[in-house]
Structures are given as C-alpha cells and as structure tokens.
Design an enzyme around this catalytic site. Structure first.
Site, PDB file in Angstrom:
ATOM      1  CB  ILE A 436       4.555   0.473  -5.252  1.00  0.00           C
ATOM      2  CG1 ILE A 436       4.140   1.901  -5.559  1.00  0.00           C
ATOM      3  CG2 ILE A 436       3.669  -0.075  -4.163  1.00  0.00           C
ATOM      4  CD1 ILE A 436       4.359   2.885  -4.431  1.00  0.00           C
ATOM      5  CG  ASP A 604       3.242  -3.329   0.262  1.00  0.00           C
ATOM      6  OD1 ASP A 604       3.647  -2.163   0.312  1.00  0.00           O
ATOM      7  OD2 ASP A 604       3.694  -4.175  -0.529  1.00  0.00           O
ATOM      8  CG  HIS A 699      -4.697   0.467 -11.911  1.00  0.00           C
ATOM      9  ND1 HIS A 699      -4.423   1.526 -11.061  1.00  0.00           N
ATOM     10  CD2 HIS A 699      -4.720  -0.629 -11.135  1.00  0.00           C
ATOM     11  CE1 HIS A 699      -4.308   1.072  -9.824  1.00  0.00           C
ATOM     12  NE2 HIS A 699      -4.482  -0.231  -9.847  1.00  0.00           N
TER      13      HIS A 699
HETATM   14  N1  GLN Z   1       4.405  -4.187  -3.037  1.00  0.00           N
HETATM   15  C1  GLN Z   1       3.284  -4.622  -3.786  1.00  0.00           C
HETATM   16  C2  GLN Z   1       3.560  -4.502  -5.285  1.00  0.00           C
HETATM   17  O1  GLN Z   1       4.266  -3.635  -5.656  1.00  0.00           O
HETATM   18  C3  GLN Z   1       2.054  -3.816  -3.452  1.00  0.00           C
HETATM   19  C4  GLN Z   1       0.844  -4.327  -4.163  1.00  0.00           C
HETATM   20  C5  GLN Z   1      -0.463  -3.704  -3.739  1.00  0.00           C
HETATM   21  O2  GLN Z   1      -0.506  -2.606  -3.261  1.00  0.00           O
HETATM   22  N2  GLN Z   1      -1.576  -4.373  -3.965  1.00  0.00           N
HETATM   23  O3  GLN Z   1       3.078  -5.254  -6.073  1.00  0.00           O
HETATM   24 ZN    ZN Z   2      -1.121  -0.676  -4.342  1.00  0.00          ZN
END
Ligand code: GLN
Ligand code: ZN
Length: 765
Positions: A436, A604, A699
């Site tokens: 991500i 994002d 998490h």
């Molecule tokens: N690109 C961000 C990360 O990887 C996305 C964080 C988020 O979704 N809060 O930290």
């Molecule tokens: Zn996220």
C-alpha cells in the site's frame, strides 16, 4: 432570567499536552496511581479555573475524562464486557484502561469516529447482562468543582439515545430491554443531582442531528418524558450539535427546559426551522454561535447580526450564548503560537479565544452592541487583513478552481479500453502482488528525521539516508518477489503534513494539538490561503526507486479529499472549492511523476468516507464533488498510466457507485477483518475495475499463514474476475517491524503463487 454565556466542553489535553504525558507515564509504570490521579486533578481544575477566569456563566463539569467520554458513560453504567473479568462495584482504573487499550487476555473495545469528526470514541458493548450505576460521575465532578473552585458547574452527560445508538452488541429487538435497564440509571443520576441542588444538566444528544426515523424520535420523546418525571426540579439543556436538528418540531416539544442548537453547521436549515416553527416560550435556547470545529476568529459583527435575528424568536434573556459543540475539537490557545505569521495569528481563535468571543457577545446581549464595538472592529480587521493577504488572492488559482470543465475530470478512454493498453504496457502476471505504500518507519528512520530537523544532519546527509532506505527495500521487494514496487515513504511522517509542507497555502503550528483518540493527539495543518503547487513533491524518491529496478514502481500521493478532511480549512471558501484547489496542485504532481517515467500512481483517499455529512440527504452532493476532485487530480494522464487509489474502510456496500465513479484503474481496500461482508457486496453489485482486497490485517504483529491467505484470496475470486484481482496487505506497513513485514509478504507471495498454479491450468485450456 438573564442571558448567559455557556460552554459545552473544554479540551482535556492541557496547553502542553500534560494530559497525554501523564497518561503515558502512568501506562509505562513511571507514575504511581496516586501521582497520576493528582496530576489529572491538577489539569482538570486548571481547565475549570481558566473557564472561570474567562467569566463563563455555565461551566461544564464532568466533560473531563481519562480517555473518552463514551467509555466513561459505559463504565458508569457497569457496561464492562465479560472478557475483562469485572467483579462489580466501582470499575478499577486498570479495567477502565484495559477496555480502551486491551490487555494480555482481552482485546480492547472497538474504537470509531465520533460523528463526522476526527475524534474516536470507545464503542460500548451491550451484552445483555444487568447494568448498575457504579458511580455518579457528573455528581462527583459537580462536587469537586464546587468544593475546590467554588464553581456551580453544569454537569455534562452523554444522552441515553446517543449512547444507545453508538453502542453495539444488540439487535433492534433488544432495544426495549436495553432501555429498560438504562433509563432508570439515568433517572437515578439525575435524581441525585437534583437532591444535590444542581440547577442545570447538559445532556448531549448529537444523534438528533443525524437522519433518525420518526419512530426513533418517538422513543426519544418517551425517554425524556421519563427523565423529566424522575427529576422535575433539575433543568435539562438538551444539547444537539454538528448539524441542524432532524425533527425540530418534535425535539423542541420535549419536556426539557433548554435546547442547545448548532448555529454554525446546518445554519440555513435551523433558521428555516425557527421561521416556520418558532421556539417554545418556556425554554432556554442554547445558541451555538461560535464554531467549535474550526480555528478561525469569528466576525463578531456577523455573529451579532445572527444573534439579533435569533432574538426575533426568543427573548434575549432566555438565550445562552455558547460554542457550537465541545471545544474538544480545537486546540487550547493561540497564545502558545510564537512563530506564526502575525496576520494569520490574529485571525485565529482556539478554545480560550473562543470563550472570549462568547463572553464578548454575551456582554452585548446585556448592554447592547455599543458595549462591544471595539471588539467587533478588531475581529473584522483581523479577518480583513487575512482576506486581503496575497496568499488569499492568488487569482489564477481561484479562477482555475472555479472553472473546472468536464474535460478536466475525464480520462481519454473509458476504463475497459484503457485496461487493454495497460495490460500490454505492464505485462503483469495474473493476480499482481503489491503493497500500500509505506514500509516500517523504524526508530532509525524517525531519529534520522529528527537529526535533520534539528540541524544536526545536513539536508544531503538526510537525503542520502532516505536513498539508502529506499535501496534496501527495493532489494527486499525483489527478494520477496512482489510484482509492483513502492519506494516506502521513509521521507514522510504523516501523509498530510508531508504534502502540506510542500504546497503554498498551508501553515503549521507549534502546539495546536487536538485529541484524536486516547492519548493520541494530532496537529492538523491549517489551510489559510489558496493552495499552490510550488515544485514536485515526490518525484525524486519515486524516480530513484525506479532507477534501481525493472519492476513498475508506484508513485504515492495523498488525495485531495483526505488532505482537506485532515486539515483545518479556511472558512471563506466552500470546502468544495478548497478541495478543487488541492486537486489542481496534485494534478501537477501527477503530471510531473508521469513525465519522469512513473506510470503507476497511487492517490490515497482513506478519509473520503469520514467527510460524509451527517444527513443522508447531503451525501450525494458531498460524494459528487469529492469524486470530481479525485478525478480532477488524476485524469490528465495517458491511457497507459495506471491510477491506483487506496481506502482503509470497508463499508464498500454503501459507496460502490461513488468508488467506481472515481474511475481509478485499481483500488486497494481494507477487507481482511470483514471479508465476508465485502464478498457479499460484490455478489449484490458489480464492480469492473482492478481491485486489491487486503489479504491480511496490518494492524496486528501476527504473521499470517500461507493457507489463511489462500482462503481469503479464493473467497474473493468467487465474486471477482481473476483479471481484476490484486493481492496486497490491507494498509500501509509503517507501524510494523521489518521482520514481520518481510515474513508476512513472503507468505502473501507464496499464497498467490499457489493460486496462480491452480489457475494456470485453466488459462492454458
Ligand atoms: N500510502 C499510505 C501508507 O501506506 C496509506 C496510509 C493510509 O491508508 N492511511 O502508509
Ligand atoms: Zn489504509
């Protein structure tokens, strides 16, 4: 009777986050319980003393908490979930904190956003067992303020209907049983306050500003009938905030003695309500005329005119002037900000300054407008000076943001045609694997940033350090066997701050913290001027990462709506217009990335969901402009450039149309904790674009097994075409450790390979 000044709640954290420090020292075992309690008392009384010094007539007591006001209410009613092994009586401090934070044997209670704010409350769990009053918290708070500071406080309590609606663990059919237990406890709290001689209690029912049904409103009416009967001599200020009252006529007829109304958010509707229904002659109007959600100084002239309008409906002596909601959502005081530009500084009002605005306007109610002419002039001058500053008059930007054409928000080709070109351009394997964006922000990374910020390291040394991190992780991503790489976001502390610091129109404070959840505070940037693209913000790192590998590297940006929702925003333009300005700046960044050879760009939008208005009727309008802003930022690219987005919530069901309308080629989304729900969303509705369903929960430090992820992928493949499916964790990995991350991602790749093998047979045939 006479007009009074009132407050609804005061920031608990202290001018220097003393509250946070005390909590964290206590949790770390560095403070004894008695020392902790002493420190908390000091902060609490200090907060009350400040309100007394500000000459607020109705000072709230009991709004202070060790963690969260919803948790306090749950604990007060003995609603401690079974897993915390609570034995009855006053809930011990360690049980209280275990509910908030979990312990070795029990997971924490869920935490979620408080209405449309960035504050998170602890979700009470109703398990059907007997509720009891473990302590009368408002009464204790009242007594303390009276004894220690000679304040006749106004106890504050979450209202029963809001409490019920925000709790979980019950079905609709359990509501009568829940209320049957809850209402007598509320009644007892009120009776004890009445016996004590308390004049007014503030009962918060923000749920009445949301789209509740007429049936629900009937339940509310029944509840308040009972509460009024229980303690007829105690006067109730029924406090609604964050939007106009949904059932105005019904609410104003409730057997309570005051109604608190937000005169900032949903103002138009509220005025309309006043005009068509008036206001009962036997009640006090709590007029929330000062914005409790934003940090700008009020135009006192304009506020005074509003008050004058109100007094057409309510005699001035039955008005309390107050902030629109608790001041919990704004920082403590502007006085702390020594480094801010003078023009901006004078135009700000945090909690303490807002209280002065309240008492100033109350003074005018007593003595006429002439009593406050100087204050009015001063407030107008301060706002005017900022309005006239060059930062607010970037004509080109304003013009562009007001004249967005359809063309600017549209990709050249529709998705299904772009898709083919992108397939050829990237030739990715089936079920491409990626992450991500962020990789672990180790102590080393954070220390490096500190050293550079303090001037101990040169910019070159810091940059070199970041490059080394990027390089290490490109190597690791090769070893793990991912298909689409990221640079890892090592140069960013925070996904909004990083961009705010690089664009024009943003300013950062030194101490303007607000509580986000528990002891965690955030310092939102302030958007004070027209938002301007100054120079490329992320190109250097992405291009460097790209130079080290043949794999595609995703550029990584924060979207316009998220930047808006996580900032304090100027109040002279609509949120839509400010978002368009941000989107135009990001559009330039997207173009710069593309020009530099980055052909996958992720934008994002984790905060898109939380900006949803409280009223369902206002959703479409918000989603329309939010989606448009995202498209404005992302649609100028070539067909072969792939736009990704990421969101971390899972109510996909409700928003599938809006998400599809973003027209992002690929979305990655958190689903590992609610996979079943998501799968059913796709059974009911179709989605044609690329989608990465998070296959494991970042998490938790746990390393997910290969088999587990195979299962999750297979479930997804039952409702989605393999060709649209991406494999990724459910959010950024910045909070994880390096070992965990590498091990989890290796398992994720192994799971993907297993599934690919199964599919390759099908593909060949
Ligand atoms: N690109 C961000 C990360 O990887 C996305 C964080 C988020 O979704 N809060 O930290
Ligand atoms: Zn996220």
């Amino acid at each position: 009777m006479t007009a009074l000044s009132s407050n609804l709640g005061y920031p608990r954290i202290g001018e220097n986050r003393e509250w946070k420090k005390a909590l964290e020292s206590f949790w770390a075992g560095k403070l004894e319980e008695s020392q902790f309690l002493e420190e908390m008392e000091k902060i609490r009384l200090g907060n009350l003393q400040k309100q007394k010094d500000a000459e607020i007539d109705m000072i709230p007591v009991g709004d202070f908490t060790f963690y969260d006001q919803m948790l306090d209410a749950a604990v007060m009613f003995g609603m401690v979930p079974e897993r915390f092994a609570y034995a009855g009586g006053k809930v011990p401090l360690n049980t209280y904190f275990a509910m908030a934070r979990g312990n070795d044997t029990a997971v924490a209670c869920e935490m979620t956003k408080w209405f449309n704010t960035n504050y998170h409350y602890i979700v009470p769990e109703f398990e059907g067992k007997k509720l009891t009053l473990t302590e009368n918290k408002p009464l204790n708070a009242y007594r303390e303020a009276k004894e220690k500071l000679n304040i006749n406080g106004k106890p504050v309590l979450i209202g029963p209907y809001t409490f019920l609606k925000l709790s979980k663990g019950y079905e609709n059919s359990d509501i009568p049983a829940f209320l049957l237990q809850l209402i007598p406890l509320y009644a007892q709290v009120l009776q004890e306050l009445e016996t004590e001689g308390v004049k007014w209690i503030q009962i918060d029912e923000p749920i009445l500003a949301t789209s509740i049904t007429k049936e629900e409103m009937k339940t509310v009416a029944e509840i308040y009938k009972q509460l009024n009967q229980a303690a007829p001599a105690l006067q109730i200020m029924l406090q609604v905030y964050f939007d106009s009252i949904e059932w105005y006529e019904e609410v104003t007829q409730l057997p309570v003695q005051g109604i608190g109304v937000d005169f900032v958010h949903g103002l138009e509707k509220t005025i309309e309500n006043l005009k068509s229904n008036g206001f009962p002659t036997d009640k006090v109007l709590g007029a929330g005329i000062i914005d409790g959600r934003n940090i700008w100084r009020s135009d006192l002239q304009e506020r005074w005119e509003l008050i004058t309008t109100l007094s057409n409906y309510v005699p001035a002596d039955r008005i309390w002037l107050q902030p629109s909601c608790s001041l919990l959502h704004v920082p403590v005081t502007v006085a702390q900000e020594k480094a801010l530009d003078q023009t901006i500084h004078s135009a700000l009002a945090f909690a303490d300054e807002k209280l002065v605005e309240v008492t100033t306007l109350t003074n005018a109610l007593h003595n006429g407008e002439s009593a406050i002419v100087e204050a009015i002039q001063e407030s107008r001058n301060a706002r005017l000076k900022l309005a006239q500053s060059p930062a607010r008059n970037r004509a080109g930007i304003q013009y562009s943001a007001r004249t967005i054409s359809e063309q600017q928000t549209k990709r050249t080709l529709p998705f299904n045609e772009r898709r083919k070109q992108q397939q050829d351009a990237f030739s990715l394997p089936l079920l491409p694997t990626t992450t991500i964006g962020s990789f672990p922000q180790t102590t080393e990374v954070r220390q490096a940033r500190q050293k550079w910020r303090k001037g101990e390291w040169s910019a070159e040394a810091y940059e070199q350090f970041i490059q080394n991190q990027i390089k290490d992780w490109i190597v690791l991503q090769e070893q793990i066997g991912l298909d689409v790489f990221v640079h890892g976001e090592f140069e960013r502390t925070d996904m909004v701050e990083f961009f705010g610091e690089k664009m024009g129109g943003f300013v950062f404070t030194q101490k303007a913290w607000v509580q986000s959840y528990g002891s965690r505070c955030v310092k939102p940037p302030i958007i004070y001027g027209d938002v301007e693209f100054l120079q490329p913000m992320t190109v250097k790192e992405s291009v460097y990462a790209k130079s080290l590998t043949d794999k595609p590297v995703k550029g990584m940006l924060t979207g316009p709506v998220t930047i808006l929702n996580w900032s304090f925003v100027r109040d002279d333009l609509s949120r839509e217009e400010v978002t368009n300005q941000i989107a135009l700046a990001l559009r330039k960044e997207v173009e710069a990335l593309e020009a530099a050879g980055i052909h996958m760009i992720q934008v994002d939008e984790p905060a898109l969901r939380e900006g949803l208005p409280l009223k369902k009727s206002a959703w479409d309008n918000y989603l329309n402009w939010a989606v448009k802003a995202f498209r404005l930022a992302t649609s100028s690219v070539q067909n072969t450039t792939q736009i990704h987005t990421h969101m971390c919530y899972c109510e996909f069901h409700d928003f599938i149309d809006a998400i599809s309308a973003l027209d992002a080629d690929v979305i990655s989304i958190e689903t590992s904790r609610s996979h079943g729900e998501l799968v059913s969303a796709f059974t009911d509705q179709s989605y044609d674009k690329g989608i990465g369903l998070g296959v494991y929960d970042i998490h938790s430090p746990r390393i997910p097994a290969v088999e587990e992820m195979i299962d999750i992928i297979e479930q997804g493949l039952q409702v989605l075409e393999p060709i649209q499916f991406w494999i990724n964790p459910d959010c950024g990995l910045k909070t994880r450790k390096i070992d965990e991350t590498v091990a989890s991602l290796k398992n994720m790749v192994a799971a993907t390979n297993t599934i690919r093998d199964r599919y390759s047979v099908l593909q060949e045939s």
